[in-house]
Design a protein around this motif. Structure first.
Motif, mmCIF file in Angstrom:
data_model
loop_
_atom_site.group_PDB
_atom_site.id
_atom_site.type_symbol
_atom_site.label_atom_id
_atom_site.label_comp_id
_atom_site.label_asym_id
_atom_site.label_seq_id
_atom_site.Cartn_x
_atom_site.Cartn_y
_atom_site.Cartn_z
ATOM 1 N N MET A 1 0.852 -1.179 0.000
ATOM 2 C CA MET A 1 0.000 0.000 0.000
ATOM 3 C C MET A 1 0.896 1.239 0.000
ATOM 4 O O MET A 1 1.890 1.279 0.702
ATOM 5 C CB MET A 1 -0.901 -0.034 1.235
ATOM 6 N N PRO A 2 0.544 2.279 -0.779
ATOM 7 C CA PRO A 2 1.378 3.482 -0.842
ATOM 8 C C PRO A 2 1.382 4.224 0.489
ATOM 9 O O PRO A 2 0.514 4.002 1.326
ATOM 10 C CB PRO A 2 0.710 4.316 -1.932
ATOM 11 N N PRO A 3 2.358 5.108 0.688
ATOM 12 C CA PRO A 3 2.410 5.882 1.931
ATOM 13 C C PRO A 3 1.199 6.800 2.066
ATOM 14 O O PRO A 3 0.431 6.986 1.123
ATOM 15 C CB PRO A 3 3.701 6.688 1.792
ATOM 16 N N LEU A 4 1.044 7.370 3.248
ATOM 17 C CA LEU A 4 -0.053 8.311 3.468
ATOM 18 C C LEU A 4 0.051 9.482 2.504
ATOM 19 O O LEU A 4 1.135 9.884 2.113
ATOM 20 C CB LEU A 4 -0.014 8.842 4.905
ATOM 21 N N SER A 5 -1.094 10.025 2.136
ATOM 22 C CA SER A 5 -1.146 11.116 1.172
ATOM 23 C C SER A 5 -2.209 12.118 1.594
ATOM 24 O O SER A 5 -3.230 11.745 2.142
ATOM 25 C CB SER A 5 -1.506 10.551 -0.211
ATOM 26 N N TRP A 6 -1.976 13.394 1.310
ATOM 27 C CA TRP A 6 -2.988 14.428 1.561
ATOM 28 C C TRP A 6 -3.911 14.571 0.356
ATOM 29 O O TRP A 6 -4.772 15.418 0.326
ATOM 30 C CB TRP A 6 -2.326 15.768 1.881
ATOM 31 N N HIS A 7 -3.732 13.702 -0.657
ATOM 32 C CA HIS A 7 -4.522 13.810 -1.882
ATOM 33 C C HIS A 7 -5.535 12.697 -2.062
ATOM 34 O O HIS A 7 -6.475 12.840 -2.833
ATOM 35 C CB HIS A 7 -3.591 13.854 -3.095
ATOM 36 N N SER A 8 -5.337 11.575 -1.399
ATOM 37 C CA SER A 8 -6.292 10.474 -1.493
ATOM 38 C C SER A 8 -6.276 9.686 -0.195
ATOM 39 O O SER A 8 -5.282 9.676 0.530
ATOM 40 C CB SER A 8 -5.971 9.567 -2.673
ATOM 41 N N GLY A 9 -7.395 9.039 0.088
ATOM 42 C CA GLY A 9 -7.545 8.324 1.349
ATOM 43 C C GLY A 9 -7.122 6.877 1.275
ATOM 44 O O GLY A 9 -6.608 6.395 0.265
ATOM 45 N N ARG A 10 -7.324 6.179 2.391
ATOM 46 C CA ARG A 10 -7.069 4.746 2.510
ATOM 47 C C ARG A 10 -8.328 4.088 3.022
ATOM 48 O O ARG A 10 -9.131 4.724 3.705
ATOM 49 C CB ARG A 10 -5.945 4.516 3.494
ATOM 50 N N PRO A 11 -8.507 2.816 2.734
ATOM 51 C CA PRO A 11 -9.708 2.132 3.212
ATOM 52 C C PRO A 11 -9.788 2.110 4.743
ATOM 53 O O PRO A 11 -8.781 1.893 5.420
ATOM 54 C CB PRO A 11 -9.544 0.707 2.674
ATOM 55 N N CYS A 12 -10.970 2.347 5.264
ATOM 56 C CA CYS A 12 -11.234 2.291 6.698
ATOM 57 C C CYS A 12 -12.545 1.542 6.915
ATOM 58 O O CYS A 12 -13.373 1.462 6.017
ATOM 59 C CB CYS A 12 -11.373 3.691 7.283
ATOM 60 N N ALA A 13 -12.731 1.022 8.109
ATOM 61 C CA ALA A 13 -13.952 0.297 8.445
ATOM 62 C C ALA A 13 -14.704 1.043 9.534
ATOM 63 O O ALA A 13 -14.105 1.455 10.528
ATOM 64 C CB ALA A 13 -13.608 -1.111 8.912
ATOM 65 N N ASN A 14 -15.997 1.202 9.345
ATOM 66 C CA ASN A 14 -16.846 1.841 10.351
ATOM 67 C C ASN A 14 -17.214 0.769 11.382
ATOM 68 O O ASN A 14 -17.883 -0.198 11.067
ATOM 69 C CB ASN A 14 -18.089 2.426 9.690
ATOM 70 N N ARG A 15 -16.767 0.931 12.617
ATOM 71 C CA ARG A 15 -16.969 -0.075 13.664
ATOM 72 C C ARG A 15 -18.169 0.207 14.564
ATOM 73 O O ARG A 15 -18.681 -0.683 15.208
ATOM 74 C CB ARG A 15 -15.717 -0.207 14.522
ATOM 75 N N ALA A 16 -18.571 1.473 14.648
ATOM 76 C CA ALA A 16 -19.729 1.884 15.461
ATOM 77 C C ALA A 16 -20.106 3.280 15.001
ATOM 78 O O ALA A 16 -19.434 3.857 14.155
ATOM 79 C CB ALA A 16 -19.374 1.865 16.944
ATOM 80 N N ALA A 17 -21.167 3.821 15.563
ATOM 81 C CA ALA A 17 -21.615 5.160 15.171
ATOM 82 C C ALA A 17 -20.472 6.163 15.308
ATOM 83 O O ALA A 17 -20.029 6.463 16.411
ATOM 84 C CB ALA A 17 -22.799 5.586 16.008
ATOM 85 N N GLY A 18 -19.965 6.630 14.184
ATOM 86 C CA GLY A 18 -18.910 7.642 14.180
ATOM 87 C C GLY A 18 -17.526 7.128 14.526
ATOM 88 O O GLY A 18 -16.599 7.904 14.643
ATOM 89 N N LEU A 19 -17.346 5.810 14.733
ATOM 90 C CA LEU A 19 -16.042 5.258 15.096
ATOM 91 C C LEU A 19 -15.462 4.501 13.910
ATOM 92 O O LEU A 19 -16.071 3.559 13.397
ATOM 93 C CB LEU A 19 -16.170 4.316 16.292
ATOM 94 N N TRP A 20 -14.287 4.907 13.476
ATOM 95 C CA TRP A 20 -13.651 4.332 12.292
ATOM 96 C C TRP A 20 -12.335 3.673 12.662
ATOM 97 O O TRP A 20 -11.608 4.138 13.529
ATOM 98 C CB TRP A 20 -13.395 5.431 11.263
ATOM 99 N N GLU A 21 -12.015 2.596 11.963
ATOM 100 C CA GLU A 21 -10.747 1.897 12.159
ATOM 101 C C GLU A 21 -9.999 1.893 10.833
ATOM 102 O O GLU A 21 -10.510 1.422 9.822
ATOM 103 C CB GLU A 21 -11.007 0.467 12.604
ATOM 104 N N CYS A 22 -8.783 2.437 10.851
ATOM 105 C CA CYS A 22 -7.954 2.503 9.658
ATOM 106 C C CYS A 22 -6.594 1.890 9.979
ATOM 107 O O CYS A 22 -6.072 2.087 11.071
ATOM 108 C CB CYS A 22 -7.751 3.945 9.209
#
Length: 64
Positions: A1-22
């Motif tokens: 996977m490419p390094p972090l970027s300010w131009h595009s995101g990475r996949p994350c999973a919504n675990r609960a209301a408003g709680l995300w896991e990346c």
């Protein structure tokens, strides 16, 4: 996977209301980095950047 970027995101999973896991790889353990949550490569979270640390888990509740 490419390094972090300010131009595009990475996949994350919504675990609960408003709680995300990346998963971020390639950051050395103990190294701090800043990031923002980006939805569908289109909508940035508001407020200041979040701070992560390589090798650790952090739960965030972004506001949009």
């Amino acid at each position: 996977m490419p390094p972090l970027s300010w131009h595009s995101g990475r996949p994350c999973a919504n675990r609960a209301a408003g709680l995300w896991e990346c998963t971020v790889t390639g950051i050395p353990d103990g190294r701090r980095f800043e990031y923002k949550v980006l939805v569908n490569d289109d909508i940035w979270s508001t407020g200041p950047n979040h701070v992560g640390v390589g090798g650790r888990t952090r739960h965030v509740r972004p506001v949009f």
